[in-house]
Design a protein around this motif. Sequence first.
Motif, PDB file in Angstrom:
ATOM      1  N   GLY A 140       0.373  -5.222   7.327  1.00 31.00           N
ATOM      2  CA  GLY A 140       0.267  -4.190   8.352  1.00 31.00           C
ATOM      3  C   GLY A 140       1.514  -3.326   8.413  1.00 31.00           C
ATOM      4  O   GLY A 140       2.556  -3.650   7.834  1.00 31.00           O
ATOM      5  N   ILE A 141       1.397  -2.221   9.136  1.00 29.12           N
ATOM      6  CA  ILE A 141       2.527  -1.295   9.241  1.00 29.12           C
ATOM      7  C   ILE A 141       2.778  -0.899  10.690  1.00 29.12           C
ATOM      8  O   ILE A 141       3.219   0.218  10.966  1.00 29.12           O
ATOM      9  N   SER A 142       2.526  -1.798  11.619  1.00 32.03           N
ATOM     10  CA  SER A 142       2.839  -1.504  13.014  1.00 32.03           C
ATOM     11  C   SER A 142       4.348  -1.545  13.217  1.00 32.03           C
ATOM     12  O   SER A 142       5.072  -2.238  12.505  1.00 32.03           O
ATOM     13  N   ARG A 143       4.800  -0.810  14.190  1.00 29.64           N
ATOM     14  CA  ARG A 143       6.242  -0.785  14.453  1.00 29.64           C
ATOM     15  C   ARG A 143       6.712  -2.106  15.045  1.00 29.64           C
ATOM     16  O   ARG A 143       7.648  -2.724  14.541  1.00 29.64           O
ATOM     17  N   SER A 144       6.077  -2.545  16.128  1.00 29.61           N
ATOM     18  CA  SER A 144       6.583  -3.724  16.828  1.00 29.61           C
ATOM     19  C   SER A 144       6.421  -4.996  16.012  1.00 29.61           C
ATOM     20  O   SER A 144       7.305  -5.858  16.017  1.00 29.61           O
ATOM     21  N   GLY A 145       5.313  -5.125  15.295  1.00 34.31           N
ATOM     22  CA  GLY A 145       5.031  -6.358  14.589  1.00 34.31           C
ATOM     23  C   GLY A 145       5.651  -6.456  13.218  1.00 34.31           C
ATOM     24  O   GLY A 145       5.847  -7.557  12.698  1.00 34.31           O
ATOM     25  N   VAL A 146       5.991  -5.314  12.610  1.00 33.49           N
ATOM     26  CA  VAL A 146       6.444  -5.330  11.216  1.00 33.49           C
ATOM     27  C   VAL A 146       7.694  -4.464  11.003  1.00 33.49           C
ATOM     28  O   VAL A 146       8.774  -4.968  10.721  1.00 33.49           O
ATOM     29  N   LEU A 147       7.548  -3.165  11.117  1.00 33.19           N
ATOM     30  CA  LEU A 147       8.604  -2.247  10.665  1.00 33.19           C
ATOM     31  C   LEU A 147       9.897  -2.391  11.458  1.00 33.19           C
ATOM     32  O   LEU A 147      10.988  -2.358  10.884  1.00 33.19           O
ATOM     33  N   ASP A 148       9.800  -2.539  12.778  1.00 32.87           N
ATOM     34  CA  ASP A 148      11.013  -2.649  13.586  1.00 32.87           C
ATOM     35  C   ASP A 148      11.734  -3.979  13.391  1.00 32.87           C
ATOM     36  O   ASP A 148      12.852  -4.161  13.882  1.00 32.87           O
ATOM     37  N   LYS A 149      11.102  -4.911  12.697  1.00 35.43           N
ATOM     38  CA  LYS A 149      11.753  -6.178  12.365  1.00 35.43           C
ATOM     39  C   LYS A 149      12.555  -6.086  11.070  1.00 35.43           C
ATOM     40  O   LYS A 149      13.147  -7.080  10.631  1.00 35.43           O
ATOM     41  N   GLY A 150      12.556  -4.927  10.435  1.00 39.90           N
ATOM     42  CA  GLY A 150      13.241  -4.784   9.158  1.00 39.90           C
ATOM     43  C   GLY A 150      12.405  -5.208   7.981  1.00 39.90           C
ATOM     44  O   GLY A 150      12.906  -5.333   6.861  1.00 39.90           O
ATOM     45  N   TYR A 151      11.100  -5.440   8.213  1.00 38.94           N
ATOM     46  CA  TYR A 151      10.196  -5.827   7.142  1.00 38.94           C
ATOM     47  C   TYR A 151       9.674  -4.587   6.414  1.00 38.94           C
ATOM     48  O   TYR A 151       9.702  -3.474   6.936  1.00 38.94           O
ATOM     49  N   VAL A 152       9.156  -4.825   5.223  1.00 40.54           N
ATOM     50  CA  VAL A 152       8.383  -3.827   4.495  1.00 40.54           C
ATOM     51  C   VAL A 152       6.918  -4.110   4.794  1.00 40.54           C
ATOM     52  O   VAL A 152       6.464  -5.250   4.654  1.00 40.54           O
ATOM     53  N   GLY A 153       6.184  -3.095   5.242  1.00 37.28           N
ATOM     54  CA  GLY A 153       4.804  -3.302   5.652  1.00 37.28           C
ATOM     55  C   GLY A 153       3.808  -2.942   4.560  1.00 37.28           C
ATOM     56  O   GLY A 153       3.975  -1.943   3.853  1.00 37.28           O
ATOM     57  N   HIS A 154       2.763  -3.768   4.448  1.00 40.66           N
ATOM     58  CA  HIS A 154       1.691  -3.524   3.476  1.00 40.66           C
ATOM     59  C   HIS A 154       0.543  -2.800   4.157  1.00 40.66           C
ATOM     60  O   HIS A 154       0.038  -3.251   5.187  1.00 40.66           O
ATOM     61  N   TYR A 155       0.129  -1.662   3.582  1.00 42.59           N
ATOM     62  CA  TYR A 155      -0.982  -0.900   4.136  1.00 42.59           C
ATOM     63  C   TYR A 155      -2.271  -1.716   4.069  1.00 42.59           C
ATOM     64  O   TYR A 155      -2.710  -2.098   2.979  1.00 42.59           O
ATOM     65  N   PRO A 156      -2.901  -1.983   5.212  1.00 40.26           N
ATOM     66  CA  PRO A 156      -4.186  -2.688   5.184  1.00 40.26           C
ATOM     67  C   PRO A 156      -5.206  -1.923   4.337  1.00 40.26           C
ATOM     68  O   PRO A 156      -5.283  -0.698   4.382  1.00 40.26           O
ATOM     69  N   GLY A 157      -5.963  -2.657   3.553  1.00 39.55           N
ATOM     70  CA  GLY A 157      -7.003  -2.041   2.740  1.00 39.55           C
ATOM     71  C   GLY A 157      -6.560  -1.660   1.352  1.00 39.55           C
ATOM     72  O   GLY A 157      -7.405  -1.333   0.516  1.00 39.55           O
ATOM     73  N   THR A 158      -5.249  -1.694   1.075  1.00 42.80           N
ATOM     74  CA  THR A 158      -4.793  -1.430  -0.286  1.00 42.80           C
ATOM     75  C   THR A 158      -4.653  -2.753  -1.026  1.00 42.80           C
ATOM     76  O   THR A 158      -4.736  -3.833  -0.437  1.00 42.80           O
ATOM     77  N   ALA A 159      -4.440  -2.675  -2.329  1.00 42.29           N
ATOM     78  CA  ALA A 159      -4.400  -3.881  -3.165  1.00 42.29           C
ATOM     79  C   ALA A 159      -3.268  -4.810  -2.756  1.00 42.29           C
ATOM     80  O   ALA A 159      -2.248  -4.381  -2.197  1.00 42.29           O
ATOM     81  N   GLN A 160      -3.447  -6.084  -3.044  1.00 48.33           N
ATOM     82  CA  GLN A 160      -2.385  -7.062  -2.866  1.00 48.33           C
ATOM     83  C   GLN A 160      -1.514  -7.085  -4.124  1.00 48.33           C
ATOM     84  O   GLN A 160      -1.867  -6.487  -5.144  1.00 48.33           O
ATOM     85  N   PRO A 161      -0.340  -7.731  -4.076  1.00 48.79           N
ATOM     86  CA  PRO A 161       0.558  -7.729  -5.239  1.00 48.79           C
ATOM     87  C   PRO A 161      -0.149  -8.145  -6.522  1.00 48.79           C
ATOM     88  O   PRO A 161      -0.856  -9.149  -6.568  1.00 48.79           O
ATOM     89  N   GLY A 162       0.030  -7.343  -7.559  1.00 50.01           N
ATOM     90  CA  GLY A 162      -0.537  -7.631  -8.868  1.00 50.01           C
ATOM     91  C   GLY A 162      -1.992  -7.282  -9.029  1.00 50.01           C
ATOM     92  O   GLY A 162      -2.520  -7.335 -10.138  1.00 50.01           O
ATOM     93  N   GLY A 163      -2.661  -6.906  -7.943  1.00 47.17           N
ATOM     94  CA  GLY A 163      -4.079  -6.616  -8.020  1.00 47.17           C
ATOM     95  C   GLY A 163      -4.375  -5.248  -8.591  1.00 47.17           C
ATOM     96  O   GLY A 163      -3.519  -4.363  -8.634  1.00 47.17           O
ATOM     97  N   ALA A 164      -5.602  -5.062  -9.027  1.00 44.89           N
ATOM     98  CA  ALA A 164      -6.031  -3.751  -9.504  1.00 44.89           C
ATOM     99  C   ALA A 164      -6.079  -2.796  -8.317  1.00 44.89           C
ATOM    100  O   ALA A 164      -6.562  -3.142  -7.241  1.00 44.89           O
TER     101      ALA A 164
END
Length: 268
Positions: A140-164
């Motif tokens: 996810g890419i929410s501010r409170s749950g992900v980005l403001d924690k200094g994390y890199v957020g994964h766009y929901p609905g896009t491929a996972q690591p290594g996937g097509a």
Amino acid sequence: MRAVAKRIPVVVQRNSRGRRAAVRGLWTSAEVVVTLGVVLLLLVAHQLWWTNRQARAGAAHTVQALQRDWSDPAPAPSGTPDSPAVSAGDTGGAGDTGNTGDGKDGPGGAAPATDAPRRSQAYAVIRIPRIGLTAPVAQGISRSGVLDKGYVGHYPGTAQPGGAGNFALAAHRNTHGEPFRYINRLRRGDRVTVETRDTVYTYTVDKTLPQTGAGDGGVVAAVPRSNVKPYVGYRAAGSYVTLTTCTPEFTSRYRLVVWGKLTDVRGR
């Protein structure tokens, strides 16, 4: 002799009370200006220094927790206090949403996720040697749950690591750890590695889009290609990584995009 009349001097007293009031008013105004300046300075220090320090410390702790969890033959159940899989917040429901294009750090257009980690769950580690970045990747890419924690957020609905398809990511460029502060320095051939519990995926930087609109959802499509500048991007299916963040610095008006292709897959 003619008598000379004596003049009695007239003493004019100034309004000392009014003068004291004026001095007090000027002094009070000066105090207010100084106080506002100090408050503003503290706010700037909080945004530019404290949020970075706090987020980086938390992100580093999460990376360590993930690595401990991966090395444990019997990992702790997700959701326990010692597990990095504890989630909080939303995935693009508010703030930096990827679906509406009104997010803080990335353009929109991603479809709903399927078979993905829980929202705000940290589940991978991204490393970019060129800019000295090591950070957790969370769903996810929410501010409170992900980005403001200094994390890199994964766009929901896009491929996972290594996937097509397109493994699309977003992160802050300024404040809150600013993981993508220097992705503008990435050049063709630079490595981006993504480590999961079992596998290390290596992407090689291939293209950069210095500026596009916040709603340019094409850059996170399965075959990434800008809708604003259609001559930039790809035409063939593949396994891609997309890094998105705000530009220019300290604004959220446009987006900076870096793309890479999957070039190596190795077991941990």
